[in-house]
Design a protein around this motif. Structure first.
Motif, mmCIF file in Angstrom:
data_model
loop_
_atom_site.group_PDB
_atom_site.id
_atom_site.type_symbol
_atom_site.label_atom_id
_atom_site.label_comp_id
_atom_site.label_asym_id
_atom_site.label_seq_id
_atom_site.Cartn_x
_atom_site.Cartn_y
_atom_site.Cartn_z
ATOM 1 N N LEU A 99 0.732 -1.254 0.039
ATOM 2 C CA LEU A 99 0.046 -0.006 0.199
ATOM 3 C C LEU A 99 0.859 1.281 -0.017
ATOM 4 O O LEU A 99 0.522 2.242 -0.687
ATOM 5 C CB LEU A 99 -0.890 -0.082 1.214
ATOM 6 C CG LEU A 99 -2.204 -0.861 0.910
ATOM 7 C CD1 LEU A 99 -3.201 -0.549 2.276
ATOM 8 C CD2 LEU A 99 -2.853 -0.523 -0.077
ATOM 9 N N LYS A 100 1.890 1.135 0.845
ATOM 10 C CA LYS A 100 2.812 2.452 0.824
ATOM 11 C C LYS A 100 3.487 2.801 -0.359
ATOM 12 O O LYS A 100 3.629 3.893 -1.024
ATOM 13 C CB LYS A 100 3.784 2.065 1.911
ATOM 14 C CG LYS A 100 3.359 2.297 3.514
ATOM 15 C CD LYS A 100 4.271 2.389 4.427
ATOM 16 C CE LYS A 100 3.666 3.077 5.591
ATOM 17 N NZ LYS A 100 4.519 2.519 6.797
ATOM 18 N N VAL A 101 3.935 1.554 -1.201
ATOM 19 C CA VAL A 101 4.408 1.778 -2.531
ATOM 20 C C VAL A 101 3.399 2.503 -3.405
ATOM 21 O O VAL A 101 3.711 3.372 -4.234
ATOM 22 C CB VAL A 101 4.876 0.545 -3.347
ATOM 23 C CG1 VAL A 101 5.136 0.667 -4.575
ATOM 24 C CG2 VAL A 101 6.113 -0.080 -2.227
ATOM 25 N N ILE A 151 -9.985 2.275 -10.239
ATOM 26 C CA ILE A 151 -10.782 1.193 -10.189
ATOM 27 C C ILE A 151 -10.151 -0.092 -9.753
ATOM 28 O O ILE A 151 -10.878 -0.862 -9.073
ATOM 29 C CB ILE A 151 -11.427 0.959 -11.607
ATOM 30 C CG1 ILE A 151 -12.295 2.423 -12.039
ATOM 31 C CG2 ILE A 151 -12.390 -0.148 -11.722
ATOM 32 C CD1 ILE A 151 -12.912 2.210 -13.686
ATOM 33 N N ALA A 152 -9.204 -0.357 -10.080
ATOM 34 C CA ALA A 152 -8.317 -1.402 -9.889
ATOM 35 C C ALA A 152 -8.082 -1.595 -8.330
ATOM 36 O O ALA A 152 -7.950 -2.602 -7.635
ATOM 37 C CB ALA A 152 -6.933 -1.766 -10.471
ATOM 38 N N LEU A 153 -7.573 -0.380 -7.564
ATOM 39 C CA LEU A 153 -7.372 -0.452 -6.163
ATOM 40 C C LEU A 153 -8.594 -0.185 -5.301
ATOM 41 O O LEU A 153 -8.606 -0.760 -4.300
ATOM 42 C CB LEU A 153 -6.345 0.634 -5.938
ATOM 43 C CG LEU A 153 -5.711 0.320 -4.501
ATOM 44 C CD1 LEU A 153 -5.208 -0.855 -3.944
ATOM 45 C CD2 LEU A 153 -4.602 1.629 -4.416
ATOM 46 N N LEU A 193 -3.469 7.631 1.219
ATOM 47 C CA LEU A 193 -4.324 6.481 0.321
ATOM 48 C C LEU A 193 -5.698 6.600 0.980
ATOM 49 O O LEU A 193 -6.487 6.654 0.066
ATOM 50 C CB LEU A 193 -3.581 5.283 0.549
ATOM 51 C CG LEU A 193 -3.643 4.202 -0.389
ATOM 52 C CD1 LEU A 193 -3.439 4.824 -1.910
ATOM 53 C CD2 LEU A 193 -3.408 2.882 -0.298
ATOM 54 N N ILE A 194 -5.720 6.697 2.317
ATOM 55 C CA ILE A 194 -7.339 6.724 2.624
ATOM 56 C C ILE A 194 -7.876 8.021 2.140
ATOM 57 O O ILE A 194 -9.170 8.327 1.892
ATOM 58 C CB ILE A 194 -7.268 6.759 4.126
ATOM 59 C CG1 ILE A 194 -6.564 5.533 4.661
ATOM 60 C CG2 ILE A 194 -8.512 6.854 4.955
ATOM 61 C CD1 ILE A 194 -7.431 4.277 4.106
ATOM 62 N N SER A 195 -7.010 9.350 1.933
ATOM 63 C CA SER A 195 -7.726 10.595 1.566
ATOM 64 C C SER A 195 -8.393 10.224 0.039
ATOM 65 O O SER A 195 -9.220 10.598 -0.343
ATOM 66 C CB SER A 195 -6.822 11.589 1.494
ATOM 67 O OG SER A 195 -6.304 11.917 2.798
#
Lengths: 219, 228
Positions: A132-134, A155-157, A182-184
């Motif tokens: 996720l960090k990457v 869409i993929a994620l 990522l949450i934002s």
């Protein structure tokens, strides 16, 4: 003649959700059919004889299988509205590369978070957060992965987001604490109707996984 | 000015897919052979995520993952197309499906090389099932997976035409036979007859030496592990 579009799917599948989002982005009318994966329909077995898996898109009687291949297909058939892939070949290659990364690295790690215990689960959590960090790094400061517009890689994620509550509860960790950007991004995506209406309620996903674990005997 | 570089490692089938695509399209490129036991700084810079070959570098910009590279080549050099046209999205989806299929089934093929005894028998059985699906559902009545001409899916399947025979010989099995798989055997013949492919096939004798060494090393290391 109107297009007849049927989607064979299962509500908690992150792969099926990708297709739902793509269809919604393009405003395509379709019939959704929920499959019981322990009792697959004759239609599913006929339309995907090789893998016998969902999602399967049936367009005017012809099947398309594999979620990202289906999203490509949707983008190519309904090309006049909301393009999902960028037009530049190098940008498209980047989108495909990262989608492949998600399917390879993220998928395997997340599975062990809810099926494993102890050290195996800890390793899985670590790998999951690393991946996720990457991806968070790849997002950078952009609103969406490919820039200003929501598209293929988002869409993929984004579909995995509906499972975050399950991972966090079973793994006892906070994804937001590790990957706030990522949450934002996820919350930004969820503001789109095509996404919010296509993803299941995270609490329902959690209940479904608890039931699955019982049936698999991995409590 | 176009500058195309390909980082590969002989005799990787993934590298060969890209070589074949470039050759079929007549794209001029510089090939750089990588020693996978001692990866170059350039490779690590161009593919930091996976650190693998093949990597295509076009005017300084790197692309990794063979199936991603193949689509990029198709879009960038559209002459001599390797995918059905945009008028046939279903045909394109089919090509992508079979490319993914063979990629997802890499392990049983690798196990043929890496195992003996019972494990080898199991691997041979799995490979036979994979070939059956390819014969009946992938090829059907067609000459190529792409239809009348070689396409991306055929390039992805290329290992069956290039290295598979050598691996069978080393493993002492014969899975791909003309009785069970007439379509696939015909496909192998036609695939290797294509002029661009013919000029770019790995030498069978060299492959035999390479894979024999690899097989011995892998079997020994697996045996060592099982005695822990």
């Amino acid at each position: 003649m109107a297009d007849v579009v049927i989607l064979l799917d299962a509500y908690a599948s992150v792969f099926g959700m990708r297709v739902r989002v793509a269809l919604a982005e393009k405003g395509i009318k379709y019939e959704y059919r929920e499959e019981d994966l322990r009792n697959k329909s004759q239609l599913l077995l006929k339309m995907n004889p090789v893998h016998k898996k969902i999602p399967v898109l049936i367009h005017n009687g012809k099947p398309v299988c594999e979620s990202l291949i289906i999203v490509h297909y949707i983008d190519e058939v309904w090309k006049d509205k909301a393009p999902l892939l960028p037009s530049d070949p190098y940008q498209r290659a980047q989108a495909r590369f990262w989608a492949d990364f998600i399917d390879k690295k993220l998928y395997d790690a997340q599975k062990k978070i809810w099926t494993a215990k102890g050290e195996e689960q800890e390793t899985a959590k670590k790998e999951f957060i690393e991946a996720l960090k990457v991806l968070e790094g790849e997002l950078g400061g952009k609103p969406y992965f490919m820039g200003e517009r929501f598209g293929f890689l988002d869409i993929a994620l984004i579909t995995f987001y509906s499972w975050f509550h399950t991972y966090e509860t079973l793994g006892n960790f906070s994804i937001e604490a590790e990957c706030p950007k990522l949450i934002s991004w996820a919350k930004r995506c969820m503001q789109k109707e095509s996404v919010s209406k296509s993803l299941p309620d995270p609490k329902k996903v959690y209940e479904y996984i608890l039931e699955m674990k019982k049936k698999l005997g991995v409590e | 000015m176009e500058e195309v570089k390909l980082f590969g490692a002989w005799p990787s089938p993934y590298g060969y897919r890209v070589i074949w695509a470039l050759e079929l399209k007549g794209v001029k490129y510089e090939y750089i052979e990588e020693d996978l036991s001692n990866k170059s700084d350039l490779l690590l810079q161009y593919n930091p995520i996976h650190k693998k070959i093949p990597v295509l570098v076009h005017n300084g910009k790197p692309i990794s993952e063979s199936h991603v590279i193949l689509e990029y080549i198709e879009e960038t050099w559209p002459g001599n197309p390797l995918l059905p046209s945009l008028e046939d999205p279903h045909g394109r989806a089919s090509a992508r499906f079979w490319t993914k299929f063979i990629d997802d089934k890499a392990l049983p093929f690798a196990m043929l090389l890496m195992t003996d005894g019972e494990e080898l028998e199991k691997a041979a059985k799995e490979v036979r099932e994979i070939l059956k699906i390819l014969e009946e559902q992938g090829l059907g009545e067609k000459d190529f997976f792409g239809g009348n001409e070689i396409g991306l899916a055929d390039l992805a399947m290329g290992l069956i035409a290039s290295s598979f025979g050598v691996i069978e010989e080393l493993a002492g099995v014969k899975v791909l036979n003309g009785d069970e798989f007439p379509g696939l055997c015909n496909w192998v013949k036609k695939f290797k007859e294509n002029p661009a492919i013919k000029k770019n096939l790995p030498d069978p004798d060299q492959m035999f030496v390479y894979y024999k060494q690899k097989r011995e090393m892998l079997i020994n290391s697996r045996a060592a592990l099982s005695y822990k």
